[in-house]
Design an enzyme around this catalytic site. Sequence first.
Site, short mmCIF file in Angstrom:
data_model
loop_
_atom_site.label_atom_id
_atom_site.label_comp_id
_atom_site.label_asym_id
_atom_site.label_seq_id
_atom_site.Cartn_x
_atom_site.Cartn_y
_atom_site.Cartn_z
N GLY A 28 0.81 -1.21 0.00
CA GLY A 28 0.00 0.00 0.00
C GLY A 28 0.84 1.26 0.00
N SER A 29 0.15 2.40 -0.08
CA SER A 29 0.85 3.67 -0.25
C SER A 29 1.59 4.11 1.02
CB SER A 29 -0.14 4.75 -0.69
OG SER A 29 -1.18 4.86 0.26
N THR A 30 1.06 3.77 2.18
CA THR A 30 1.71 4.21 3.42
C THR A 30 3.03 3.47 3.62
OG1 THR A 30 -0.54 4.44 4.27
CG2 THR A 30 1.25 4.76 5.83
N ASP A 53 3.30 -2.37 8.44
CA ASP A 53 2.17 -2.56 7.54
C ASP A 53 1.20 -1.40 7.65
OD1 ASP A 53 0.52 -3.76 5.68
OD2 ASP A 53 0.30 -5.64 6.77
N ASP A 73 -6.65 -0.82 5.97
CA ASP A 73 -7.76 -0.11 5.31
C ASP A 73 -8.71 0.48 6.34
OD1 ASP A 73 -6.89 -0.79 2.67
OD2 ASP A 73 -7.53 -2.83 3.09
N LYS A 106 -7.96 -5.45 6.14
CA LYS A 106 -6.83 -5.36 5.22
C LYS A 106 -7.17 -6.08 3.91
CE LYS A 106 -2.69 -5.81 6.54
NZ LYS A 106 -2.36 -4.59 5.78
N GLY A 109 -7.11 -4.26 0.79
CA GLY A 109 -7.49 -3.29 -0.25
C GLY A 109 -6.66 -3.48 -1.51
N GLU A 157 0.62 -10.57 3.80
CA GLU A 157 0.72 -9.63 4.92
C GLU A 157 0.48 -10.34 6.24
OE1 GLU A 157 -0.56 -5.36 2.92
OE2 GLU A 157 -2.15 -6.68 3.60
N LYS A 205 -8.38 6.28 8.64
CA LYS A 205 -8.54 4.83 8.74
C LYS A 205 -9.18 4.41 10.05
CE LYS A 205 -6.04 4.18 4.96
NZ LYS A 205 -4.68 3.68 5.04
C1 A5P Z 1 -3.02 -4.28 1.07
O1 A5P Z 1 -3.59 -5.45 0.65
C2 A5P Z 1 -3.74 -3.71 2.28
O2 A5P Z 1 -3.85 -4.63 3.30
C3 A5P Z 1 -3.03 -2.44 2.70
O3 A5P Z 1 -2.46 -2.57 3.97
C4 A5P Z 1 -3.97 -1.31 2.67
O4 A5P Z 1 -4.66 -1.32 1.43
C5 A5P Z 1 -3.34 0.03 3.01
O5 A5P Z 1 -2.98 0.79 1.89
P1 A5P Z 1 -2.78 2.37 1.95
O6 A5P Z 1 -1.63 2.62 2.87
O7 A5P Z 1 -2.51 2.76 0.53
O8 A5P Z 1 -4.08 2.95 2.45
#
Ligand code: A5P
Length: 231
Positions: free
Chosen positions: A34-36, A89, A92, A102, A104, A111, A129
């Site tokens: 994910g982006s974070t 990690d 969502d 989780k 997304g 994960e 979130k």
């Molecule tokens: C990935 O499958 C998810 O579990 C991610 O941890 C989640 O989508 C977080 O992503 P962002 O940091 O982009 O919101």
Amino acid sequence: LKDNEENLAKVIDEMANNVAHNIPDGSIIGLGSGSTVAIFVLKLGKISENKEHIFGVIPSSLQIQIQAEEVGLNILSPKMIPSIDITIDGADQIDEKYNLIKGGGGALYKERVLLNAAKKSIILADESKYAKKLCKSIPIEVSFFARKFVLEELIRIGGKPILRILDKDYPFTTENGNLIIDTDFGVIEKPEILRSEIVNIAGVIDVGIFIDEGDVFYRANRNGSIQVFNL
Ligand code: A5P
């Protein structure tokens, strides 16, 4: 609104930077997706640039592996998973008991493995979130073979399932070659019970409800503050 978002982006950046600077030298790190987490990877890359600090990372997806490779991090083989010191990690959604939604990005299976294997797990998220109760759709990984059966079982237990579809109607497939069924259960009063109900459906590979998976939760707020919750 734009100012507001830019502000939050700055705080997320600062949160990722703080966490990266506090990772002990020589750590073996599990990386969520994910982006974070991608921002965290950038920060870790900066720290290890001078070669005085060595980290080994095990990514949960190609998305995050590519980011880690770009910044020159040392990618370790999955055989090192039992030696993970820390997994970082995102999520969502996070409820007030620190249960997570989780998946997304569809990386929930790997994960979960990285979070479970780690001696310590740190979840990074911004204030959007955090919620009182989980209420987003739950990503559920299923085999292609069982998809129709699982879909009907999910309806039977009260869900509204939708197969995750990409542009031009291509089905989304996970890195394990499976499908994702996003299922709306409304407000989830008992995540633990719902999770076990879904996991018990034959054909389900994994469910994006995570209970007791994080040890430390970071929360980046629009007002500029960063909160840390140690469980
Ligand atoms: C990935 O499958 C998810 O579990 C991610 O941890 C989640 O989508 C977080 O992503 P962002 O940091 O982009 O919101």
